[in-house]
Design a protein around this motif. Structure first.
Motif, mmCIF file in Angstrom:
data_model
loop_
_atom_site.group_PDB
_atom_site.id
_atom_site.type_symbol
_atom_site.label_atom_id
_atom_site.label_comp_id
_atom_site.label_asym_id
_atom_site.label_seq_id
_atom_site.Cartn_x
_atom_site.Cartn_y
_atom_site.Cartn_z
ATOM 1 N N LYS A 104 51.440 110.070 28.804
ATOM 2 C CA LYS A 104 51.399 108.817 28.032
ATOM 3 C C LYS A 104 51.544 109.116 26.539
ATOM 4 O O LYS A 104 52.251 108.436 25.823
ATOM 5 C CB LYS A 104 50.084 108.075 28.294
ATOM 6 N N LYS A 105 50.866 110.168 26.135
ATOM 7 C CA LYS A 105 50.922 110.531 24.715
ATOM 8 C C LYS A 105 52.363 110.889 24.326
ATOM 9 O O LYS A 105 52.905 110.372 23.346
ATOM 10 C CB LYS A 105 49.992 111.720 24.451
ATOM 11 N N ASN A 106 52.987 111.749 25.137
ATOM 12 C CA ASN A 106 54.345 112.202 24.818
ATOM 13 C C ASN A 106 55.366 111.075 24.849
ATOM 14 O O ASN A 106 56.389 111.130 24.189
ATOM 15 C CB ASN A 106 54.776 113.304 25.792
ATOM 16 N N ASN A 107 55.086 110.047 25.676
ATOM 17 C CA ASN A 107 56.036 108.924 25.778
ATOM 18 C C ASN A 107 55.580 107.693 25.011
ATOM 19 O O ASN A 107 56.165 106.622 25.140
ATOM 20 C CB ASN A 107 56.282 108.584 27.247
ATOM 21 N N ASN A 108 54.502 107.865 24.284
ATOM 22 C CA ASN A 108 53.981 106.789 23.441
ATOM 23 C C ASN A 108 53.670 105.499 24.227
ATOM 24 O O ASN A 108 54.139 104.427 23.894
ATOM 25 C CB ASN A 108 55.005 106.493 22.328
ATOM 26 N N ILE A 109 52.909 105.670 25.270
ATOM 27 C CA ILE A 109 52.560 104.543 26.137
ATOM 28 C C ILE A 109 51.064 104.281 26.049
ATOM 29 O O ILE A 109 50.280 105.235 25.907
ATOM 30 C CB ILE A 109 52.979 104.870 27.589
ATOM 31 N N HIS B 253 38.566 110.075 28.738
ATOM 32 C CA HIS B 253 39.301 111.351 28.804
ATOM 33 C C HIS B 253 40.664 111.209 28.134
ATOM 34 O O HIS B 253 41.053 112.042 27.329
ATOM 35 C CB HIS B 253 39.504 111.749 30.280
ATOM 36 N N GLN B 254 41.401 110.140 28.509
ATOM 37 C CA GLN B 254 42.759 109.983 27.982
ATOM 38 C C GLN B 254 42.730 109.684 26.485
ATOM 39 O O GLN B 254 43.591 110.135 25.734
ATOM 40 C CB GLN B 254 43.495 108.875 28.751
ATOM 41 N N ASN B 255 41.712 108.956 26.086
ATOM 42 C CA ASN B 255 41.546 108.632 24.670
ATOM 43 C C ASN B 255 41.433 109.913 23.838
ATOM 44 O O ASN B 255 42.026 110.053 22.793
ATOM 45 C CB ASN B 255 40.276 107.779 24.517
ATOM 46 N N LYS B 256 40.659 110.837 24.367
ATOM 47 C CA LYS B 256 40.450 112.112 23.699
ATOM 48 C C LYS B 256 41.795 112.851 23.563
ATOM 49 O O LYS B 256 42.096 113.424 22.504
ATOM 50 C CB LYS B 256 39.511 112.966 24.555
#
Ligand code: PEP
Ligand code: MN
Length: 362
Positions: A307-312, A355-358
């Motif tokens: 998600k981070k790499n694809n800006n989602i 977790h994902q937020n971190k």
């Protein structure tokens, strides 16, 4: 001599069938005086059935005290003659068996380091062919029930009639609370496999210290074990092996007196055993659930990276609805309410978001 042997056999038979069997004595037979004095003080407690002493000691490193060997066998015989206590020693080779039997040792046990090796167990078994002596088999040092069962089968195959088990815990890298983790579900499984076979607990080698001996011994009693093997020494701190875990005979008496033997009625004992067994199973399931939750979070972390790499965004409402709908359906079939599923998944989802937020913001 003949009569004496027969009497001892009869006594063993009686003790074997009488629960709990209490076995105690030093980790190692160090000197004749040490052994005789330990035995005398143990006999005085009136609560000990059998004297144990290691005379061949399997030590992890060379240079440590490896036992006195055959010289110590007459000491055991003397201790028995003075106190009337039956005797037991650890055997690891065919020669050990022959020597122990020459000196009329009443029961033998196979140590954890021997149970792991089928060649050694077979050698011991071959030496026992046609011999009527009870043998206890300690669990292998690592948690492998097939090896434990295999050793039992090898002895049964050569005709040893009185075979029992000793639970002494399992070694693993990083054991902290215990020297050898009890993993109670494993001896419970062995009880299921061999319902008629005596199962003795060895809290000394499970704990590796004196402070938790009592609670481990009590736990084994609550799990309906048939007896205890506890190491005792006249001067525990100065013992030549396993100094940290041995207790004086007098301390042993206090411990045995404080133990709650839940034997008021059979039905009650059955209830306690069933309850404790079920709780052990619950602990096991909980451990598995936690492991799976850990794995789930790792997967969630991976998704976080994508998600981070694809800006989602982290939250995608459709996906969240899908997860809940799936869980409601599956939960319903398993007897889990919608209310519980909602609470449970809310908590899991929240943790996952954290977790994902971190990951997003690292
Ligand atoms: C012992 O009983 O002293 C001993 C060596 O135990 P284990 O085989 O359980 O390590
Ligand atoms: Mn020991």
């Amino acid at each position: 001599m003949q009569t004496e042997t027969q009497t001892m056999k009869a006594l063993m038979q009686e003790k074997w069938n009488k629960r709990p069997l209490i076995i105690s004595g030093p980790c190692s037979a160090e000197t004749e005086d040490q052994l005789v004095e330990t035995a005398t003080r143990l006999a005085k407690t009136g609560k000990v059935d059998m004297l144990r002493a290691g005379i061949w000691k399997p030590r992890t490193k060379p240079g440590l005290f490896e036992g006195n060997g055959i010289v110590a066998l007459p000491w055991l015989a003397k201790a028995k003659q003075i106190t009337g206590l039956a005797t037991t020693v650890e055997v690891a080779t065919g020669k050990h068996v022959e020597d122990a039997l020459k000196f009329n040792v009443d029961m033998l046990w196979i140590g954890a380091r021997t149970t792991v090796n089928p060649f050694s167990v077979q050698e011991v078994a071959d030496a026992l062919r046609g011999v009527d002596v009870p043998v206890l088999i300690k669990n292998p040092i690592h948690p492998d029930l097939e090896l434990w069962s295999g050793a039992i089968e090898r002895l049964q195959k050569v005709g040893v009639k009185q075979v029992g088990m000793i639970h002494r815990g399992f070694s693993s890298y990083g054991n902290t609370e215990f020297r050898n983790a009890p993993m109670w579900h494993l001896p419970i499984e062995m009880k299921r496999r061999y319902p008629d076979m005596p199962l003795i607990c060895d809290p000394s080698h499970i704990c590796g210290n004196r402070s938790s001996l009592q609670s481990v011994a009590q736990k084994s009693i609550d799990l309906d074990f048939d007896g205890l093997m506890l190491e005792s020494h006249i001067d525990p701190d100065n013992a030549w092996s396993d100094a940290k875990q041995q207790v004086t005979p007098e301390r042993l008496l206090e411990m045995l007196t404080d133990l709650v033997w839940r034997h008021e009625s059979t039905t009650e004992q059955e209830f306690i055993t069933a309850l404790t067994t079920l709780r052990e199973q619950i602990n096991q399931v909980d451990d598995e659930l936690l492991t799976l939750l850990g794995q789930r979070m790792k997967l969630s972390d991976k998704i976080g990276e994508y998600k981070k790499n694809n800006n989602i965004t982290i939250l995608q409402t459709n996906r969240w609805n899908d997860i809940l709908e799936r869980a409601f359906k599956k939960g319903d079939a398993l007897g889990l309410t919608k209310e519980f599923i909602t609470k449970y998944f809310d908590a899991v989802h929240l943790e996952s978001i954290q977790h994902q937020n971190k990951i997003m913001n690292s």
